[in-house]
Design an enzyme around this catalytic site. Structure first.
Site, PDB file in Angstrom:
ATOM      1  N   ASP A  44      50.438  36.577  26.833  1.00 31.69           N
ATOM      2  CA  ASP A  44      49.971  37.853  26.120  1.00 31.69           C
ATOM      3  C   ASP A  44      51.172  39.221  26.016  1.00 31.69           C
ATOM      4  OD1 ASP A  44      48.788  39.631  24.798  1.00 31.69           O
ATOM      5  OD2 ASP A  44      47.110  39.857  26.977  1.00 31.69           O
ATOM      6  N   ASP A  83      45.232  42.540  25.287  1.00 29.53           N
ATOM      7  CA  ASP A  83      44.771  42.384  25.033  1.00 29.53           C
ATOM      8  C   ASP A  83      43.884  41.481  25.029  1.00 29.53           C
ATOM      9  OD1 ASP A  83      46.125  40.735  22.988  1.00 29.53           O
ATOM     10  OD2 ASP A  83      45.491  41.800  21.310  1.00 29.53           O
ATOM     11  N   ASP A 139      50.634  36.671  21.819  1.00 26.94           N
ATOM     12  CA  ASP A 139      51.213  37.232  20.876  1.00 26.94           C
ATOM     13  C   ASP A 139      52.742  36.719  21.018  1.00 26.94           C
ATOM     14  OD1 ASP A 139      52.327  38.964  22.794  1.00 26.94           O
ATOM     15  OD2 ASP A 139      50.717  40.354  22.347  1.00 26.94           O
ATOM     16  N   ASP A 158      50.256  21.406   8.012  1.00 25.29           N
ATOM     17  CA  ASP A 158      48.712  20.854   8.731  1.00 25.29           C
ATOM     18  C   ASP A 158      48.052  19.801   7.477  1.00 25.29           C
ATOM     19  OD1 ASP A 158      46.790  22.022  10.277  1.00 25.29           O
ATOM     20  OD2 ASP A 158      45.664  22.954   8.956  1.00 25.29           O
ATOM     21  N   GLU A 184      51.102  16.151   9.781  1.00 30.98           N
ATOM     22  CA  GLU A 184      50.222  15.899  10.001  1.00 30.98           C
ATOM     23  C   GLU A 184      49.630  14.944   9.242  1.00 30.98           C
ATOM     24  OE1 GLU A 184      45.908  17.741  12.769  1.00 30.98           O
ATOM     25  OE2 GLU A 184      46.920  18.381  10.171  1.00 30.98           O
TER      26      GLU A 184
HETATM   27  C1  GLC Z   1      44.358  20.476  11.406  1.00 29.86           C
HETATM   28  C2  GLC Z   1      44.990  21.077  12.479  1.00 29.86           C
HETATM   29  C3  GLC Z   1      43.363  22.075  13.683  1.00 29.86           C
HETATM   30  C4  GLC Z   1      42.704  22.551  12.484  1.00 29.86           C
HETATM   31  C5  GLC Z   1      42.740  22.071  10.806  1.00 29.86           C
HETATM   32  C6  GLC Z   1      41.839  22.280   9.598  1.00 29.86           C
HETATM   33  O1  GLC Z   1      44.004  19.638  11.909  1.00 29.86           O
HETATM   34  O2  GLC Z   1      45.417  20.829  14.294  1.00 29.86           O
HETATM   35  O3  GLC Z   1      43.610  23.010  14.454  1.00 29.86           O
HETATM   36  O4  GLC Z   1      41.409  23.608  12.932  1.00 29.86           O
HETATM   37  O5  GLC Z   1      43.591  21.238  10.662  1.00 29.86           O
HETATM   38  O6  GLC Z   1      43.382  23.522   9.404  1.00 29.86           O
END
Ligand code: GLC
Length: 560
Positions: free
Chosen positions: A74, A78, A82, A251, A310
């Protein structure tokens, strides 16, 4: 734009990191000195993916470090990490020896799921900085020889995204609602559950329609059959590639398309269904591959860029479809991450992952922001250190999660501190993921331990004070030093070649493999007694060997 003060900060961090490292290893062995020598050399070499020599692409063997930006560093007190904080610690990452960073989302977001609820995918949230800070980070990272991968979230937006706000204000059946999944009726349109817990449908208002959210209600799912949704992703990818990012992490890459007609989930519904074997109408639908081809199509126009998905799909043949030549370059296979500390299981996970990946490079990871830290999951620091050596010896690329290199355990937070929607929405059935997201201890005293001058967004325990990066840099046997040595060997030692793994016979509870075509052997002892090591010169061990040279329990060794 970056001010002079910031330049100084970034440079002085590198400077002090290097000095510290030199003084640490000055008293060590020759190999340690060569570690530092090549780190310095590496620092000087400007890496540009656009002018790379022929050979394997950079991402095929890269060690990538996941920066969970909120928890990394940070800069403004705050309590939330960041972009300027990340910039100030690039020297540390260079010293650690990683090839790239993957930044968790920094886009404008209400923060319901800490940035995975995006309200504008082409900007930076003031909490994390500005687009100028992002550009500055990219430029500095390049100077440090570190590439940058960003997190792209195509499955859903925030409920504060302009599209969703327009949809809520518009009437049922309107074009504004067509970009999401809206349905009418007295009851939810089907029995789908949210991954975080509870129904996957919420009404926009008492007498209004339901909308689909496979995660939190603040994360409405986009309708991927809609042309504008696709066009917008292309625009987002081009926006960040034009700025110079080296890759994107997709994601929920197994999400996006939904089963035609949104039929009921015929299995036991619940949030655990994500990992069940039976087909899931919410995920891994054939239509998803069109989107991945679209992503690949955009990235192919930018040499040297990559996409990693992912992909949470149990069936390996279906998983492999995501890395077909015209789809994603890489995909996470979470076999090893879900594997117990047991040699037989680990061996099976490795074989499965390699077989599934086929001709694409395998991706290894034992930690991320959605799972307990390895120390906690495996039950001890010794085991986590041993698994680090196993992971880093395997062919392909490796993804580390910030704090893993410090051997951080999860923190058992009080209920009042918990923030993860997975905790609230599961009615406390799941503890959530906050425990692995507690900020990194850099140096000094609490409450901020060099992470922040203010109050950290999640409380940092006193025990983290004994695990600071500064202390570990000084300590030749710290977990950080182990990772640095491992990454250096992996990069420089000629034994770390070859794309295949050959297994050796090993005592019960142990495993030993070789990278085919090289002399590198990795041995792991998950049993309760010491065992003799295979022949070879010991390069690195995760803990001291027994006096007679045997490999102790909960320990791994590299030999060549
Ligand atoms: C993926 C991310 C996770 C998030 C989910 C929804 O699994 O790694 O952190 O909560 O997607 O976007």
């Amino acid at each position: 734009m970056r001010g002079d003060g910031e330049t100084e900060l970034a440079e002085s961090t590198v400077g002090s990191g290097t000095e510290r490292a030199e003084s640490t290893v000055g008293s060590e062995t020759e190999r340690a000195e060569s570690t530092i020598g090549s780190v310095t050399e590496f620092a000087g070499s400007h890496v540009d993916s656009r002018t790379e020599p022929a050979g394997p692409e950079w991402w095929a063997r890269a060690v990538v470090y996941q920066v969970y930006v909120r928890s990394f560093a940070d800069s403004d007190g705050d309590g939330v990490g960041d972009l300027a904080g990340v910039r100030s610690r690039l020297g540390y990452l260079e010293l650690l020896g990683v090839d790239a960073v993957w930044l968790s989302p920094v886009y404008p977001s209400p923060g319901v799921d800490h940035g995975y609820d995006v309200s504008d995918p082409r900007d930076v949230d003031p909490l994390f900085g500005t687009l100028d800070d992002f550009d500055g980070l990219l430029a500095d990272a390049r100077r440090h020889g570190i590439r940058v991968i960003i997190d792209v979230v195509p499955n859903h937006t925030s409920d504060q995204h302009e599209w969703f706000r327009a949809a809520v204000s518009a009437a049922p059946g309107s074009p504004e609602r067509a970009r999401y999944h809206f349905r009418g009726g007295a009851a939810p349109p089907n029995n789908w559950q949210s991954v975080f817990g509870g129904p996957a449908w919420t009404r926009v208002a008492p007498d209004d329609e339901w909308y689909l959210h496979l995660f939190a209600p603040g994360q409405p799912d986009l309708n991927w059959a809609h042309a504008e949704v696709r066009e917008d992703l292309e625009k987002t990818l081009r926006f960040w590639c034009d700025r110079g990012v080296d890759g994107v992490r997709i994601d929920v890459a197994h999400g996006l398309a939904k089963a035609e007609g949104l039929p009921d989930d015929r299995r036991q519904p619940g949030w655990t269904v994500l990992t069940e074997d039976a087909p899931d109408p919410r995920f891994d639908q054939d239509g998803v591959h069109e989107v991945h081809r679209l992503i690949r199509g955009v990235l192919d126009r930018y040499p040297g860029r990559m996409a990693i998905g992912e992909v949470i799909v149990r069936d390996d043949a279906r998983w492999a479809a995501y890395v077909r030549p015209d789809e994603l370059h890489l995909a996470f296979h979470f076999g090893l991450l879900n594997c117990a500390f047991a040699a037989d299981e680990i061996r099976e996970c490795i074989d499965r992952t390699l077989a599934a990946a086929g001709d694409t490079p395998a991706v290894w990871t034992i930690a991320n922001h959605d799972n307990p830290h390895p120390v906690t999951r495996y039950g001890s620091l010794e085991r986590a250190r041993a698994m680090a050596l196993v992971t880093l010896a395997l062919p392909g690329s490796a993804y580390l999660y910030n704090g893993e290199e410090l051997g951080l355990p999860d923190v058992d937070l009080p209920d009042s501190a918990l923030q993860d929607p997975a905790w609230r929405l599961s009615d406390g059935v799941r503890r959530g993921r906050d425990g692995c997201r507690v900020p990194l201890p850099w140096e000094g005293e609490g409450p901020g331990y060099g992470f922040t001058t203010g109050e950290p967004w999640l409380p940092m325990p006193e025990s983290y004070g004994e695990l600071t990066a500064a202390d570990q840099l000084e300590d030749p046997v710290s977990t950080l030093s182990l990772y640095r040595q491992a990454l250096e060997l992996r990069k420089e030692h000629p034994a770390f070649r070859g794309d295949e793994v050959e297994w050796f016979g090993a005592p019960e509870g142990c495993l030993a493999f070789r990278r085919v075509g090289t002399t590198l052997v990795c041995a792991l002892n998950t049993s309760e007694r010491p065992v003799p090591l295979p022949p070879g010169d010991v390069l690195l061990t995760s803990a001291p060997l027994e006096a007679n040279g045997d490999l102790p329990p909960n320990t791994a060794a590299w030999l060549a």
